[in-house]
Design a protein around this motif. Structure first.
Motif, PDB file in Angstrom:
ATOM      1  N   SER A  62       0.830  -1.211   0.000  1.00  0.00           N
ATOM      2  CA  SER A  62       0.000   0.000   0.000  1.00  0.00           C
ATOM      3  C   SER A  62       0.860   1.254   0.000  1.00  0.00           C
ATOM      4  O   SER A  62       0.479   2.263  -0.600  1.00  0.00           O
ATOM      5  N   SER A  65       1.887   1.688  -3.561  1.00  0.00           N
ATOM      6  CA  SER A  65       0.745   2.175  -4.342  1.00  0.00           C
ATOM      7  C   SER A  65       0.467   3.632  -4.033  1.00  0.00           C
ATOM      8  O   SER A  65       0.119   4.411  -4.927  1.00  0.00           O
ATOM      9  N   ASN A  66       0.605   4.002  -2.773  1.00  0.00           N
ATOM     10  CA  ASN A  66       0.372   5.389  -2.378  1.00  0.00           C
ATOM     11  C   ASN A  66       1.363   6.322  -3.067  1.00  0.00           C
ATOM     12  O   ASN A  66       0.988   7.386  -3.573  1.00  0.00           O
ATOM     13  N   ALA A  68       2.984   5.725  -5.892  1.00  0.00           N
ATOM     14  CA  ALA A  68       2.682   5.751  -7.325  1.00  0.00           C
ATOM     15  C   ALA A  68       1.470   6.632  -7.609  1.00  0.00           C
ATOM     16  O   ALA A  68       1.470   7.418  -8.570  1.00  0.00           O
ATOM     17  N   LEU A  69       0.436   6.511  -6.783  1.00  0.00           N
ATOM     18  CA  LEU A  69      -0.761   7.332  -6.986  1.00  0.00           C
ATOM     19  C   LEU A  69      -0.471   8.811  -6.750  1.00  0.00           C
ATOM     20  O   LEU A  69      -1.022   9.666  -7.437  1.00  0.00           O
ATOM     21  N   THR A  70       0.397   9.107  -5.796  1.00  0.00           N
ATOM     22  CA  THR A  70       0.761  10.497  -5.554  1.00  0.00           C
ATOM     23  C   THR A  70       1.468  11.087  -6.767  1.00  0.00           C
ATOM     24  O   THR A  70       1.172  12.211  -7.192  1.00  0.00           O
ATOM     25  N   GLN A  71       2.382  10.303  -7.350  1.00  0.00           N
ATOM     26  CA  GLN A  71       3.089  10.772  -8.539  1.00  0.00           C
ATOM     27  C   GLN A  71       2.125  10.948  -9.709  1.00  0.00           C
ATOM     28  O   GLN A  71       2.171  11.958 -10.421  1.00  0.00           O
ATOM     29  N   LEU A  72       1.228   9.966  -9.903  1.00  0.00           N
ATOM     30  CA  LEU A  72       0.268  10.070 -11.005  1.00  0.00           C
ATOM     31  C   LEU A  72      -0.681  11.238 -10.810  1.00  0.00           C
ATOM     32  O   LEU A  72      -1.040  11.925 -11.772  1.00  0.00           O
ATOM     33  N   THR A  73      -1.084  11.470  -9.566  1.00  0.00           N
ATOM     34  CA  THR A  73      -1.973  12.594  -9.297  1.00  0.00           C
ATOM     35  C   THR A  73      -1.269  13.914  -9.592  1.00  0.00           C
ATOM     36  O   THR A  73      -1.866  14.832 -10.161  1.00  0.00           O
TER      37      THR A  73
END
Length: 151
Positions: A62, A65-66, A68-73
């Protein structure tokens, strides 16, 4: 009288000894590692260890994933800002009205013939290939940065 007291004392000692024998057997069965509570405690302890390992692995995944999601956001917000600027610059451009020119009669007939030929060629392909379904609803929603942060 002493004889009666000695007999009662011996009977009490024998009763207490029998009671201790019964309790020791029950305690052995209770603490048995295969069938008793001792076995249940050993199994539960092993399961707790496995769950702790699973929890650590899930936390690690997690966290990845957090990140990666922060970078994508962040990338999405950058792209959204660029798109907003592009849309704003499109509103600043003057509207160009199309010129109404009447085509020559020969050119009009030729363009009609080309359009009919194009329709005849494209109709069989359109029948064999279905159009992809368009997504319904909003595709992008802009969120406030302060709402999505978890401390």
């Amino acid at each position: 009288m002493e004889l009666i007291a000695d007999i009662l004392l011996a009977a009490g000692a024998m009763g207490a000894g029998f009671y201790c024998l019964v309790l020791s057997r029950r305690l052995k069965r209770f603490n048995d590692l295969e069938k008793g509570v001792g076995g249940a405690v050993a199994v539960l302890s092993a399961q707790v260890d496995d769950l702790n390992k699973s929890l650590l692995a899930a936390r690690h995944v997690s966290d990845g994933s957090n990140k990666a999601l922060t970078q994508l956001t962040g990338r999405a917000e950058t792209v959204a800002q660029r798109l907003e600027l592009m849309m704003a610059s499109m509103h600043d451009m003057p509207e160009v009205e199309p010129k109404a020119e009447t085509p020559a009669p020969a050119a009009a007939e030729e363009s009609d013939a080309l359009a009919a030929a194009y329709k005849a060629e494209s109709e069989p392909e359109a029948a064999t290939e279905p159009e992809p379904a368009k997504p319904a609803g909003l595709m992008f929603v802009r969120h406030n940065r302060s709402q999505g942060r978890v401390a």
